[in-house]
Design a protein around this motif. Structure first.
Motif, short mmCIF file in Angstrom:
data_model
loop_
_atom_site.label_atom_id
_atom_site.label_comp_id
_atom_site.label_asym_id
_atom_site.label_seq_id
_atom_site.Cartn_x
_atom_site.Cartn_y
_atom_site.Cartn_z
N ASP A 188 16.68 24.56 11.40
CA ASP A 188 18.36 24.90 11.53
C ASP A 188 19.59 24.42 11.41
N GLU A 189 20.59 24.85 11.15
CA GLU A 189 21.88 24.33 10.74
C GLU A 189 21.99 23.57 12.37
N SER A 190 21.84 23.46 13.15
CA SER A 190 21.40 22.97 14.52
C SER A 190 20.54 22.29 14.51
#
Lengths: 397, 159
Positions: free
Chosen positions: A344-346
Motif C-alpha cells: 500500500d502507500e506506506s
C-alpha cells in the motif's frame, strides 16, 4: 594393526605371489582346439534337434523380471528433480528408517536423506494420511535459506532444504504441524543427522561473464555442479532480475535443464538459479547456455482512476470496483507474469486473493481481503522473458 | 587381435589380474582357477576386441564376469544370506580380518574396492570397466571405505 596398515600388508602379500601365465595360456589354447572340434559335430546334431522342437512345440517363453527398486517409494517424489532419481540410482543416499512420534499419537518414519554441500532432502512418511499446515526447518550451522515440502500422497513427504553457500552442517531439525482428515492436529519434531563423510565434493566452474537482460546487467559468476543440482550464481545490483533460465549440455548431447519453470533464490544481490545436475552423467559437461530470465517490475495502480504507472504490457487494469470497502481489481496479466505481492502507500505488504479467470487468455481478478487506507497500491510482478541472443559459454577448462 | 599379441598383453598385466582375483577369493586355488578361466575366455574373444587400447579394462571385465558367475554358484550351493545395507554393520565388519571384510561387502562395493585399490585402476577406468558413471564410483568408493574403516589417499589407489 589398524585397517590401513592391514590393507598395505595385504597388498604386499599379493605382490609377492606368482601365477604361471604361460601354462594358463597353453591350457587355454588346448581347450579352444577341443571346443572347435566339438562344435563342428554338435552343429549337425543341433540342427536336427531344433527342427524337432520347432515342429512339436510352440515355445512361448516369457521371462518376467520383477526387480523392486530399493527406493521405489520415492519414485513419484522425484518429479521434484530428476537429479534426485539419478542420485538414488548411483547409491547417493543414506537410509535411516528412524521412527518418530508426536505426543498426540501420530507415528511415522524418517526413511532417508540425500545431502550435498548446497542442499538436503529429507524423506519421511507418516502412518496416517495427513496434510502439513506449517513447518520450520533449522540447520546445525543455521544457514537455511529456503525450504519447501512436497507431499506425495498424504503419507510420503520430501522436505527440500537449500543453502546459499556451501555448508558442512551435521544435522537438520524439522518441526511440523500435521493435520489428519478428521481435524486432529499433531506437532512433530525430529532431527536428521547428515553424514559429512558421505557427501561428495561439488565442482565449481568459474564463468565471470556479464549478460544484459531487459536492460539489466547481470554478472554470471560461477556454475556449481552438486550431486542434486546445477547451481548458477549471478550478481545483479538492481532487484529486477530474480532468476535465470539455463541449461548444461554434456559432450554426448544430453541437456540438463530446469524441470518446471525457473527455480531460483535471490539473496541480496546474489541470484541462485537451479537446474538438473549432470553430476552422475557418464558424459562430461561441455556447455552452459543462459536463454531466459525472470524479471520483476513494480507497477502502481491508482484505485480511483485505474491508471497504471509506469504503463506496462504486464499489467493492464480493466476495472476497479469496491466491495465492502475492499477493492476488486480486474486486470489483464499476460501468461508468465505473476503478481507476487502488493504494497500500500506506506509500503506495507498486504494480502490479496487472485482469482483465475475462466478465460484462458490473460484476464485475472484480484480480490483484496481487507480494507486499506490508501488509494494507490503497488504490484510486484514477476515475468519470464527470453534473451534475444542467448549467452553460451564453454565449460571445458 | 592375434594370439601372440593377446599372450603378450596378458603376460604384461598378469600381476594386476592376479591381485584382482585374489581380492575376490580368499582361497588362492579358487582365485587361480578363475583367472585361468578368464584367460581362456579372453583368448576366445580376443578377435572381437576392436580397440587394443582397452585391453586392460576389457580383460578385467572378463575376470569380473567369471567371478560373478562363480560367486553366484557358490551362493546357490551354500545359501549365503543377502547383505543388508540398512542395518548397522560396523561391529560386524570391525570384527573381521580385512580380507574377510572385503569378501563380505556387497558386490557393487567390492568391485569398486578391488578395482581401485588392488588392481590400481583410476576412477574413470573403474567406471568404464563396470559401465557406470564416475560419480557412482566415487559414491560407492566412499561408502565402502567407510564400511571397512580404511583411510586411504587417492595415491594409494590410482588417482
Amino acid at each position: 594393526m589398524n585397517r590401513t596398515e592391514e590393507f598395505r600388508t595385504l597388498c604386499a602379500s599379493y605382490n609377492e605371489m606368482s601365477f604361471p601365465i604361460e601354462e594358463s595360456l597353453c591350457r587355454a589354447k588346448s581347450r579352444r582346439r577341443r571346443r572347435t572340434a566339438a562344435r563342428a559335430g554338435g552343429c549337425a546334431l543341433g540342427v536336427l534337434l531344433a527342427f524337432c522342437i520347432t515342429v512339436n512345440l510352440l515355445p512361448g517363453v516369457t521371462v518376467v523380471l520383477a526387480k523392486v527398486p530399493v527406493l521405489r517409494q520415492f519414485t513419484s517424489l522425484f518429479l521434484l528433480s530428476p537429479s534426485l532419481r539419478d542420485a538414488v540410482s548411483s547409491d547417493y543416499y543414506t537410509l535411516l528408517h528412524t521412527p518418530f512420534s508426536a505426543e498426540s499419537g501420530l507415528t511415522g518414519t524418517v526413511d532417508g536423506v540425500i545431502a550435498d554441500s548446497l542442499s538436503v532432502y529429507v524423506f519421511f512418511c507418516t502412518d496416517t494420511p495427513v496434510r502439513c499446515e506449517q513447518f520450520a526447518v533449522t540447520a546445525s550451522n543455521g544457514t537455511v535459506s529456503h525450504s519447501s515440502l512436497v507431499d506425495e500422497d498424504g503419507t510420503r513427504f520430501c522436505m527440500e532444504i537449500v543453502f546459499t553457500e556451501e555448508t558442512d552442517c551435521s544435522s537438520v531439525s524439522l518441526s511440523l504441524t500435521l493435520t489428519e482428515e478428521n481435524g486432529t492436529a499433531h506437532d512433530v519434531s525430529f532431527s536428521v543427522p547428515i553424514e559429512q563423510q558421505t557427501i561428495l565434493e561439488s565442482r565449481t566452474i568459474p564463468i565471470g561473464k556479464t549478460v544484459l537482460i531487459e536492460g539489466h546487467s547481470v554478472l554470471i559468476e560461477t556454475l556449481t555442479l552438486t550431486p542434486t543440482a546445477a547451481v548458477l550464481t549471478a550478481q545483479s545490483e538492481d532487484n529486477a532480475v530474480t532468476g535465470l533460465s539455463f541449461a548444461v549440455t554434456c559432450k554426448d548431447g544430453t541437456r540438463f535443464v530446469q524441470s518446471s519453470g525457473i527455480r531460483s533464490i535471490r539473496d541480496g544481490n546474489t541470484i541462485l538459479s537451479y537446474a538438473n545436475s549432470p553430476y552422475f552423467s557418464a558424459s562430461e559437461p561441455f556447455e552452459l547456455s543462459v536463454f531466459g530470465a525472470r524479471v520483476q517490475t513494480s507497477v502502481c495502480v491508482d484505485l480511483e482512476s485505474g491508471a497504471v504507472t509506469p504503463p506496462t504490457s504486464s499489467f493492464a487494469v480493466e476495472s476497479v470496483e469496491w466491495k465492502d470497502d475492499c477493492a476488486v481489481i480486474r486486470a489483464t496479466v499476460p501468461n508468465g507474469a505473476v503478481p507476487t505481492s502488493y504494497r500500500d502507500e506506506s509500503g506495507v505488504l498486504c494480502p490479496f486473493f487472485m482469482e483465475e479467470s475462466s478465460d484462458p487468455g490473460d484476464s485475472a481478478v484480484f480480490l483484496f481481503t481487507q480494507p486499506h487506507p490508501g488509494k494507490v497500491i503497488t504490484f510486484d510482478i514477476d515475468q519470464t522473458v527470453s534473451i534475444a541472443s542467448p549467452f553460451v559459454c564453454s565449460l571445458v577448462q | 587381435m592375434k594370439e601372440s599379441e593377446y599372450a603378450r598383453r596378458v603376460f604384461a598385466i598378469r600381476q594386476k589380474l592376479l591381485k584382482t582375483a585374489m581380492s575376490y577369493f580368499q582361497n588362492e586355488t579358487t582365485a587361480k582357477d578363475v583367472l585361468d578361466e578368464a584367460i581362456y575366455r579372453g583368448l576366445l574373444g580376443a578377435k572381437k576386441l576392436r580397440h587394443d587400447a582397452y585391453f586392460d579394462t576389457w580383460m578385467t571385465r572378463i575376470l569380473l564376469n567369471v567371478y560373478h558367475r562363480e560367486y553366484k554358484r557358490v551362493c546357490r550351493e551354500t545359501d549365503l544370506p543377502a547383505f543388508d545395507l540398512t542395518a548397522d554393520n560396523s561391529a560386524f565388519f570391525d570384527a573381521l580380518p580385512l580380507k574377510d571384510a572385503i569378501a563380505h561387502l556387497p558386490a557393487d562395493y567390492k568391485d569398486i574396492i578391488v578395482l581401485r585399490y588392488f588392481a590400481g585402476y583410476t576412477q574413470k577406468e573403474t567406471a568404464d570397466i563396470l559401465a557406470i558413471p564416475q560419480g557412482t564410483v566415487a559414491t560407492r568408493q566412499k561408502k565402502a571405505l567407510s564400511l571397512l574403516r580404511i583411510s586411504l589417499s587417492e595415491e594409494e589407489g590410482a588417482s
